[in-house]
Scaffold this active site. Sequence first.
Site, PDB file in Angstrom:
ATOM      1  N   GLU A 136      -4.043  36.154  28.912  1.00 24.44           N
ATOM      2  CA  GLU A 136      -5.497  36.188  29.018  1.00 24.44           C
ATOM      3  C   GLU A 136      -6.136  35.987  27.636  1.00 24.44           C
ATOM      4  O   GLU A 136      -5.476  36.200  26.606  1.00 24.44           O
ATOM      5  CB  GLU A 136      -5.930  37.548  29.597  1.00 24.44           C
ATOM      6  CG  GLU A 136      -5.404  37.826  31.008  1.00 24.44           C
ATOM      7  CD  GLU A 136      -6.188  37.111  32.102  1.00 24.44           C
ATOM      8  OE1 GLU A 136      -6.572  35.942  31.920  1.00 24.44           O
ATOM      9  OE2 GLU A 136      -6.408  37.731  33.145  1.00 24.44           O
ATOM     10  N   ASP A 174       5.266  34.359  36.027  1.00 21.66           N
ATOM     11  CA  ASP A 174       4.727  35.718  36.088  1.00 21.66           C
ATOM     12  C   ASP A 174       4.922  36.372  37.450  1.00 21.66           C
ATOM     13  O   ASP A 174       5.301  35.723  38.420  1.00 21.66           O
ATOM     14  CB  ASP A 174       3.230  35.699  35.717  1.00 21.66           C
ATOM     15  CG  ASP A 174       2.498  34.483  36.288  1.00 21.66           C
ATOM     16  OD1 ASP A 174       2.940  33.948  37.316  1.00 21.66           O
ATOM     17  OD2 ASP A 174       1.492  34.082  35.703  1.00 21.66           O
ATOM     18  N   ASN A 187     -10.796  31.144  32.805  1.00 17.57           N
ATOM     19  CA  ASN A 187     -11.016  31.603  31.422  1.00 17.57           C
ATOM     20  C   ASN A 187     -10.016  30.967  30.449  1.00 17.57           C
ATOM     21  O   ASN A 187      -9.894  31.405  29.316  1.00 17.57           O
ATOM     22  CB  ASN A 187     -10.920  33.139  31.358  1.00 17.57           C
ATOM     23  CG  ASN A 187      -9.564  33.655  31.834  1.00 17.57           C
ATOM     24  OD1 ASN A 187      -8.645  32.865  32.063  1.00 17.57           O
ATOM     25  ND2 ASN A 187      -9.431  34.964  31.977  1.00 17.57           N
ATOM     26  N   HIS A 236      -6.713  30.885  30.830  1.00 15.81           N
ATOM     27  CA  HIS A 236      -5.392  31.521  30.729  1.00 15.81           C
ATOM     28  C   HIS A 236      -4.282  30.587  31.219  1.00 15.81           C
ATOM     29  O   HIS A 236      -4.506  29.702  32.046  1.00 15.81           O
ATOM     30  CB  HIS A 236      -5.348  32.892  31.435  1.00 15.81           C
ATOM     31  CG  HIS A 236      -5.321  32.864  32.934  1.00 15.81           C
ATOM     32  ND1 HIS A 236      -5.865  33.863  33.709  1.00 15.81           N
ATOM     33  CD2 HIS A 236      -4.796  31.983  33.824  1.00 15.81           C
ATOM     34  CE1 HIS A 236      -5.673  33.600  34.978  1.00 15.81           C
ATOM     35  NE2 HIS A 236      -5.019  32.468  35.076  1.00 15.81           N
TER      36      HIS A 236
HETATM   37  C1  F6R Z   1       0.314  31.475  38.282  1.00 14.96           C
HETATM   38  C2  F6R Z   1      -0.258  31.562  36.940  1.00 14.96           C
HETATM   39  C3  F6R Z   1      -1.718  31.384  36.703  1.00 14.96           C
HETATM   40  C4  F6R Z   1      -2.354  30.281  37.553  1.00 14.96           C
HETATM   41  C5  F6R Z   1      -3.848  30.176  37.259  1.00 14.96           C
HETATM   42  C6  F6R Z   1      -4.520  29.184  38.174  1.00 14.96           C
HETATM   43  O1  F6R Z   1       1.711  31.673  38.261  1.00 14.96           O
HETATM   44  O2  F6R Z   1       0.451  31.829  36.028  1.00 14.96           O
HETATM   45  O3  F6R Z   1      -1.923  31.094  35.341  1.00 14.96           O
HETATM   46  O4  F6R Z   1      -1.729  29.054  37.278  1.00 14.96           O
HETATM   47  O5  F6R Z   1      -4.442  31.433  37.458  1.00 14.96           O
HETATM   48  O6  F6R Z   1      -4.464  29.643  39.489  1.00 14.96           O
HETATM   49  P1  F6R Z   1      -4.892  28.717  40.705  1.00 14.96           P
HETATM   50  O7  F6R Z   1      -3.952  27.577  40.735  1.00 14.96           O
HETATM   51  O8  F6R Z   1      -4.751  29.592  41.926  1.00 14.96           O
HETATM   52  O9  F6R Z   1      -6.308  28.309  40.433  1.00 14.96           O
END
Ligand code: F6R
Length: 242
Positions: free
Chosen positions: A143, A67, A136, A138
């Site tokens: 989401e 992303d 959450n 994701h």
């Molecule tokens: C990042 C992504 C997100 C993160 C998730 C966890 O490219 O796609 O899904 O993997 O938000 O983020 P952290 O590792 O910062 O807790």
Amino acid sequence: MKMYRVKDYNAMSRKAANIIAAQIILKPDSVLGLATGGSPVGTYEYLVQWYKDGDLDFSQVKTVNLDEYKGLSKDNDQSYFYFMDQHLFSKVNIDIKNTHIPDGTIEDSDEACKRYNSIIEGFGGADLQLLGIGHNGHIGFNEPDEMFIKETHCAALTDSTIEANARLFENPDDVPRYAYTMGIQNIMQAKTIVLIASGKDKAKAIKDAFTGPVTPAVPASILQLHPNVIVIGDEDVFSLYE
Ligand code: F6R
């Protein structure tokens, strides 16, 4: 599904890096699906170290990132392009032409997503996809929703995600509200999926994703249906998992 409970963040990072390293050694032109955020930083540190030690060669590796924030350019230090450059790409012998991240500067979301989706389709999915997980549930920026979105799309970030990511911005109001993200089918196309998570704050997300029903309300729960998923978590993240 394989679950590895390890001691802490460092052990999680090392194990994930070992699996990615094995993938690169066994298939030097692997397509790696990559993630940003706090979870993979340690994993990338190990990969960089092993490259420096002469154990890894990235010259034929191709990458597709999950992303990118809509509206952020490559030189914005909060962009995922910047993150990848800082933590991995500038530190190993990868050919930057082989790296792919959605282009956050394309205003037209349909155009940006169509372009990125065709890159992933062109590869036929990743050989190995590295994932973190949101509080959450994701994955990527898929989401919680009423349905799974299959392809690359422009996601409106939820308050929970904006709050979690605000720690990285000077001002919480600067967190972009939209992101281009791989869809669930893009992720599920990967031959191997490695999800890493650590910390008590992610314990409920891990419990819901892997012991609850498969539902778009917890996007990571779809991984229960993938034939080759490896979850690596520390003791804290598995504290609610039976
Ligand atoms: C990042 C992504 C997100 C993160 C998730 C966890 O490219 O796609 O899904 O993997 O938000 O983020 P952290 O590792 O910062 O807790």
